[in-house]
Design a protein around this motif. Structure first.
Motif, PDB file in Angstrom:
ATOM      1  N   GLY A 141     -11.516   5.442   3.549  1.00 49.11           N
ATOM      2  CA  GLY A 141     -10.416   5.501   2.612  1.00 49.11           C
ATOM      3  C   GLY A 141      -9.607   7.046   2.852  1.00 49.11           C
ATOM      4  N   ILE A 142      -8.627   7.191   2.040  1.00 46.43           N
ATOM      5  CA  ILE A 142      -7.823   8.322   2.112  1.00 46.43           C
ATOM      6  C   ILE A 142      -7.788   9.293   0.933  1.00 46.43           C
ATOM      7  CG2 ILE A 142      -5.402   8.879   2.499  1.00 46.43           C
ATOM      8  CD1 ILE A 142      -4.873   6.071   3.500  1.00 46.43           C
ATOM      9  N   ASN A 153     -10.810  -0.699   5.140  1.00 44.23           N
ATOM     10  CA  ASN A 153     -11.030   0.320   4.331  1.00 44.23           C
ATOM     11  C   ASN A 153     -10.822  -0.172   2.922  1.00 44.23           C
ATOM     12  OD1 ASN A 153     -11.460   2.084   6.342  1.00 44.23           O
ATOM     13  ND2 ASN A 153      -9.256   2.919   6.313  1.00 44.23           N
ATOM     14  N   GLU A 208     -10.217   2.200   0.834  1.00 41.30           N
ATOM     15  CA  GLU A 208      -9.059   3.104   0.494  1.00 41.30           C
ATOM     16  C   GLU A 208      -9.322   4.248  -0.590  1.00 41.30           C
ATOM     17  OE1 GLU A 208      -7.311   3.259   2.855  1.00 41.30           O
ATOM     18  OE2 GLU A 208      -6.448   1.283   3.528  1.00 41.30           O
ATOM     19  N   THR A 209      -9.963   3.829  -1.568  1.00 41.88           N
ATOM     20  CA  THR A 209     -10.016   4.588  -2.827  1.00 41.88           C
ATOM     21  C   THR A 209     -11.068   4.020  -3.796  1.00 41.88           C
ATOM     22  OG1 THR A 209      -9.070   6.058  -4.310  1.00 41.88           O
ATOM     23  CG2 THR A 209      -7.997   3.748  -4.363  1.00 41.88           C
ATOM     24  N   CYS A 264       1.575   3.591   3.022  1.00 35.99           N
ATOM     25  CA  CYS A 264       1.770   3.019   4.334  1.00 35.99           C
ATOM     26  C   CYS A 264       3.037   2.912   4.847  1.00 35.99           C
ATOM     27  CB  CYS A 264       0.889   2.063   4.486  1.00 35.99           C
ATOM     28  SG  CYS A 264       0.969   1.123   5.965  1.00 35.99           S
ATOM     29  N   TRP A 300      -8.909  -4.763  -5.274  1.00 37.15           N
ATOM     30  CA  TRP A 300      -9.983  -3.819  -4.548  1.00 37.15           C
ATOM     31  C   TRP A 300     -10.993  -4.933  -4.275  1.00 37.15           C
ATOM     32  CZ3 TRP A 300     -15.234  -2.451  -5.471  1.00 37.15           C
ATOM     33  CH2 TRP A 300     -15.461  -1.259  -4.836  1.00 37.15           C
ATOM     34  N   CYS A 349       0.931  -1.174   0.036  1.00 36.65           N
ATOM     35  CA  CYS A 349      -0.103  -0.029  -0.016  1.00 36.65           C
ATOM     36  C   CYS A 349       1.130   1.068   0.065  1.00 36.65           C
ATOM     37  CB  CYS A 349      -1.099  -0.089   1.093  1.00 36.65           C
ATOM     38  SG  CYS A 349      -1.826  -1.371   1.209  1.00 36.65           S
ATOM     39  N   ARG A 391     -10.683  -6.842  -1.078  1.00 40.85           N
ATOM     40  CA  ARG A 391     -11.137  -5.882   0.223  1.00 40.85           C
ATOM     41  C   ARG A 391     -12.887  -5.868   0.349  1.00 40.85           C
ATOM     42  NH1 ARG A 391      -7.691  -1.772   2.545  1.00 40.85           N
ATOM     43  NH2 ARG A 391      -5.596  -2.413   2.042  1.00 40.85           N
TER      44      ARG A 391
END
Length: 332
Positions: free
Chosen positions: A206-207, A168, A170-171, A75, A185, A72, A188
Motif C-alpha cells: 500500500g501507500i 495492493n 493500499e491502506t 492516482c 476494500w 483512487c 481487493r
C-alpha cells in the motif's frame, strides 16, 4: 516480564519468528524519535534472521497507462481527474525490450501493469502474448498487476505462467473509503485470496501518507499479517497534480523509517520492497537507512507515472552495503 515493545519484539519476532500484532505495531510507530536507531537495528536483525542478506530486484512497466475508470484519490491514471496522464498502450516488442533491460540490472522480476479496474478480454489476450514473448526472449520471472480479477482470470494467469500477482490493498480497511469510492476494500481482499489459492505468489502492499492515522497504519500492518503475502511493496505518497491528494504533505523521513521498521517486525518473513515515493520522502541517506532497517527488495528505475532513482544508483548502494542481489534460480 518486560513491557518495553522492542524487548518484547526481540523475543517474539527475532527469536520466535512471530510478527507483531496491530496493537504492538502501534507501540512501535509511536516510539520517540530517539529510539529510531534501536528500532531500525532490530528490524535489520529480523530481516537477516528470517530473510537473509539477499535483495530482490524488480522492474515494472505499464502495458496500459491512464484512462482508468476508478477514482483512487492518489492516482494520476484515473480518468476522473484532471491529472496529465492519458491512455497509452505498449506493444509486445516494447514489453520484451523493457524486460530485457530490466534483466540486465540483475533483476529477477518484471511486472506488467495496467491501469484498469480489471482486465477485459483484449487485455488478457495482450498479456498472454506479452508473457509468452518475454519468457521466450528473457530469463526473468514475469509478474502482473491488472486490477481486480474473476476466478477464471486468476486461473488463466496462473496457466500462462505468471509468477507473481500484485494487487495492493493500499491502506487499512477503516480508511479505504477516504481513498477510493468506486470499489471496496473487500473486493481487493477477495482478489488477493484467489491469487494465493491459485498458487501464484501474492504481492500486496500500500501507500503510506494518505491521511491515515498511526492507528490505521498499525491496523494495516495487522491486516497484511493476516493475509500473509509473499511480498509487500511500501510506497510513500508522492502527491500528483490534478488528484484529490495533490496538496497532501510528504511523509517525514523519520516517520517513514519508523514505518518501514515496524512493518518488518509485523512481517518478519515477507519480501519488504521499496516502491514509489522513497526518493522524495527519504532521499539517498534515508534510502540507505531503510535498507538497514528491514527492506530487502527494491524496484529499480522509474515507476508507472513518476521518476525513480537510476538502476545504477540502487545497484551501487547494494554493492556499498554488501547486499547480494537475489539470483533468478532461487525464485523459479
Amino acid at each position: 516480564m518486560s513491557t518495553d515493545i522492542l524487548e518484547i519484539a526481540r523475543v517474539q519476532v527475532l527469536e520466535e519468528g512471530r510478527g507483531l500484532s496491530a496493537e504492538q505495531a502501534l507501540r512501535c510507530l509511536t516510539l520517540s524519535d530517539d529510539r529510531l536507531a534501536e528500532l531500525l537495528a532490530l528490524a535489520h536483525e529480523v530481516r537477516m534472521r528470517w530473510c537473509g542478506p539477499e535483495v530482490e530486484v524488480e522492474g515494472i512497466i505499464s502495458l496500459k497507462t491512464g484512462g482508468c475508470p476508478e477514482d483512487c484519490h492518489f492516482c494520476s491514471q484515473s480518468g476522473q481527474f484532471s491529472s496529465p496522464v492519458r491512455s497509452v498502450w505498449l506493444d509486445i516488442a516494447q514489453l520484451v525490450e523493457a524486460a530485457r533491460q530490466t534483466a540486465e540490472t540483475g533483476a529477477t522480476e518484471f511486472c506488467i501493469v495496467a491501469a484498469v479496474r480489471g482486465p477485459d478480454r483484449r487485455l488478457m489476450d495482450q498479456v498472454r502474448e506479452g508473457v509468452k514473448a518475454i519468457r521466450e526472449a528473457v530469463d526473468i520471472n514475469v509478474a502482473c498487476s491488472l486490477g481486480m480479477l474473476t476466478q477464471a482470470q486468476v486461473d488463466e494467469l496462473a496457466e500462462m505462467g505468471v509468477h507473481r500477482y500484485n494487487h495492493n490493498l493500499e491502506t487499512a480497511r477503516s480508511h479505504f473509503g477516504e481513498v477510493v469510492t468506486t470499489h471496496s476494500w473487500q473486493e481487493r481482499w477477495d482478489t488477493c485470496l484467489m491469487v494465493r489459492a491459485a498458487g501464484m505468489e501474492l504481492c500486496c502492499g500500500g501507500i503510506v501518507g494518505m491521511g491515515e492515522t498511526l492507528e490505521q497504519r498499525a491496523e494495516f500492518a495487522g491486516q497484511l499479517g493476516e493475509l500473509e503475502p509473499d511480498e509487500v511493496p511500501l510506497n510513500f505518497l508522492n502527491p500528483r497534480p490534478g488528484t484529490p491528494f495533490e496538496h497532501y504533505p510528504l511523509v517525514e523521513g523519520a516517520e517513514a523509517l519508523k514505518t518501514i521498521a515496524t512493518y518488518r517486525l509485523a512481517l518478519p518473513r515477507t519480501i519488504l520492497r521499496y516502491a514509489g515515493g522513497r526518493e522524495l520522502t527519504l532521499g539517498d541517506l534515508g534510502t540507505r537507512d531503510g535498507m538497514l532497517g528491514g527492506i530487502n527488495a527494491i524496484i529499480v528505475g522509474n515507476y508507472l507515472t513518476t521518476l525513480g532513482r537510476t538502476p545504477a544508483q540502487d545497484l551501487e548502494l547494494l554493492a556499498d552495503l554488501r547486499m547480494p542481489i537475489k539470483a533468478l534460480s532461487q525464485t523459479l
